[in-house]
Design an enzyme around this catalytic site. Structure first.
Site, PDB file in Angstrom:
ATOM      1  N   ASP A  21      58.330  55.254  47.040  1.00 11.47           N
ATOM      2  CA  ASP A  21      58.138  54.619  48.351  1.00 11.47           C
ATOM      3  C   ASP A  21      57.822  53.140  48.182  1.00 11.47           C
ATOM      4  O   ASP A  21      57.248  52.726  47.180  1.00 11.47           O
ATOM      5  CB  ASP A  21      56.991  55.334  49.089  1.00 11.47           C
ATOM      6  CG  ASP A  21      56.988  55.025  50.572  1.00 11.47           C
ATOM      7  OD1 ASP A  21      57.971  54.450  51.074  1.00 11.47           O
ATOM      8  OD2 ASP A  21      55.986  55.359  51.243  1.00 11.47           O
ATOM      9  N   HIS A  38      66.048  48.912  47.587  1.00 10.27           N
ATOM     10  CA  HIS A  38      66.625  50.165  47.065  1.00 10.27           C
ATOM     11  C   HIS A  38      67.372  49.907  45.758  1.00 10.27           C
ATOM     12  O   HIS A  38      67.231  50.656  44.798  1.00 10.27           O
ATOM     13  CB  HIS A  38      67.572  50.802  48.081  1.00 10.27           C
ATOM     14  CG  HIS A  38      66.897  51.189  49.371  1.00 10.27           C
ATOM     15  ND1 HIS A  38      65.640  51.757  49.400  1.00 10.27           N
ATOM     16  CD2 HIS A  38      67.291  51.099  50.670  1.00 10.27           C
ATOM     17  CE1 HIS A  38      65.298  51.990  50.663  1.00 10.27           C
ATOM     18  NE2 HIS A  38      66.276  51.595  51.461  1.00 10.27           N
ATOM     19  N   LEU A 136      64.915  66.987  29.014  1.00  9.50           N
ATOM     20  CA  LEU A 136      64.326  66.750  30.340  1.00  9.50           C
ATOM     21  C   LEU A 136      65.303  67.234  31.402  1.00  9.50           C
ATOM     22  O   LEU A 136      66.506  67.014  31.282  1.00  9.50           O
ATOM     23  CB  LEU A 136      64.086  65.242  30.523  1.00  9.50           C
ATOM     24  CG  LEU A 136      63.588  64.774  31.885  1.00  9.50           C
ATOM     25  CD1 LEU A 136      62.090  65.061  32.041  1.00  9.50           C
ATOM     26  CD2 LEU A 136      63.812  63.269  32.083  1.00  9.50           C
TER      27      LEU A 136
HETATM   28  C1  FPP Z   1      61.530  54.663  49.990  1.00 11.03           C
HETATM   29  O1  FPP Z   1      61.276  53.303  50.301  1.00 11.03           O
HETATM   30  C2  FPP Z   1      62.681  54.837  49.138  1.00 11.03           C
HETATM   31  C3  FPP Z   1      63.837  55.495  49.495  1.00 11.03           C
HETATM   32  C4  FPP Z   1      64.013  56.119  50.813  1.00 11.03           C
HETATM   33  C5  FPP Z   1      64.989  55.605  48.609  1.00 11.03           C
HETATM   34  C6  FPP Z   1      64.774  55.748  47.135  1.00 11.03           C
HETATM   35  C7  FPP Z   1      66.080  55.435  46.472  1.00 11.03           C
HETATM   36  C8  FPP Z   1      66.284  54.712  45.361  1.00 11.03           C
HETATM   37  C9  FPP Z   1      65.194  54.181  44.533  1.00 11.03           C
HETATM   38  C10 FPP Z   1      67.660  54.353  44.907  1.00 11.03           C
HETATM   39  C11 FPP Z   1      68.559  55.350  44.325  1.00 11.03           C
HETATM   40  C12 FPP Z   1      67.983  56.571  43.765  1.00 11.03           C
HETATM   41  C13 FPP Z   1      68.388  57.164  42.601  1.00 11.03           C
HETATM   42  C14 FPP Z   1      67.772  58.470  42.237  1.00 11.03           C
HETATM   43  C15 FPP Z   1      69.388  56.592  41.694  1.00 11.03           C
HETATM   44  P1  FPP Z   1      61.264  52.863  51.823  1.00 11.03           P
HETATM   45  O2  FPP Z   1      62.620  52.402  52.173  1.00 11.03           O
HETATM   46  O3  FPP Z   1      60.752  53.966  52.684  1.00 11.03           O
HETATM   47  O4  FPP Z   1      60.248  51.671  51.750  1.00 11.03           O
HETATM   48  P2  FPP Z   1      59.243  51.172  52.887  1.00 11.03           P
HETATM   49  O5  FPP Z   1      58.268  52.298  53.107  1.00 11.03           O
HETATM   50  O6  FPP Z   1      58.615  49.980  52.263  1.00 11.03           O
HETATM   51  O7  FPP Z   1      60.044  50.851  54.095  1.00 11.03           O
END
Ligand code: FPP
Length: 246
Positions: A21, A38, A136
């Site tokens: 997050d 992201h 893993l």
């Molecule tokens: C949350 O941050 C994160 C996500 C919803 C996406 C996680 C995805 C990745 C790290 C990229 C690809 C993944 C893989 C497994 C290759 P948020 O957008 O909710 O952040 P915020 O709370 O600050 O708005």
């Protein structure tokens, strides 16, 4: 520094799960669009996989996209799915080389067929050659939510016992869990959530019954091996009693 698996005094969690997050906030702090966060988050995924392997963690699961995330703007959803596709293409050989088995769990019926195919191919490709155990299991939860999982398991159970309703009486928690998408995967010992939020957000609701929860302030794109190691250190100090007295 010696890795955890070399230190027999330290408890290493079998299964570490991460609610990644803070990508959006990380990007905003830099005056960029959310998707910038992201794409930088992918490096944190790579670091976490390496740290899990180095420290003897057997299962690493990552909450990449929730059922609720389908409600985000279409361009953000498309970017996330594109990142997933690119990460698979870029990383699959390295995962195979490290003997990391890649798996994706969730409601894949909502994904683009090209992504479903790439996931399937990577899952098959990273199954270790006959007889070997993976070092893993890397499990990505995509289009997943805890309530969805429990509901789909309940539907399967109802279907399986349609002609034997009296048999339901004997169904126990482990038989129910065998219908969750996580069947065969040990419940997470440790769930880490980054970015300072202290919520489970409809993640592994059934499976988290006795997980240790760790909320850290680091935003996901800043999460590195040292953060993973610190989380393991914190876990090793926890006293798990599973509702019993020690
Ligand atoms: C949350 O941050 C994160 C996500 C919803 C996406 C996680 C995805 C990745 C790290 C990229 C690809 C993944 C893989 C497994 C290759 P948020 O957008 O909710 O952040 P915020 O709370 O600050 O708005």
């Amino acid at each position: 520094m010696e890795e955890f698996k070399e230190n027999k005094q330290v408890k290493v969690p079998t299964h570490v799960s991460i609610i990644m997050d803070g990508n959006g906030r990380w990007a905003k702090l830099r005056g960029k669009e959310r998707v910038f966060g992201h794409s930088n988050g992918v490096e944190s995924v790579r670091a976490s996989v390496e740290a899990a392997v180095e420290n003897g963690v057997r299962y690493l699961s990552l909450f990449a996209f929730s059922e609720e995330n389908w409600g985000r703007p279409a361009d953000e959803v498309n970017t996330l799915m594109g990142l997933m596709l690119k990460a698979i293409a870029d990383e699959v050989d390295s995962l195979k080389k490290q003997r990391v088995r890649f798996r994706v769990l969730g409601d894949l019926s909502r994904l683009e067929p090209s992504l479903v195919k790439a996931i399937h191919d990577a899952e098959v490709y990273t199954v270790p050659d006959s007889g070997e155990d993976p070092v893993l299991d890397l499990i990505i939860f995509l289009s997943y939510s805890g309530k969805w999982d429990i509901l789909q398991a309940a539907k399967k159970l109802a279907f399986d016992y349609m002609s034997d309703p009296a048999g339901l009486e004997k169904v126990d928690a482990s038989e129910f869990a065998s219908r969750l998408v996580t069947a065969g995967i040990p419940d997470p010992d440790l769930i880490i959530r980054t970015s300072g939020e202290s919520r489970i957000s409809n993640y592994l609701l059934w499976q988290a019954a006795y997980s240790e929860l760790l909320f850290v302030d680091t935003l996901w794109p800043d999460f590195r091996k040292e953060d993973f190691r610190s989380a393991l250190e914190e876990y090793s100090k926890r006293d798990r009693r599973y509702g019993k007295v020690k």
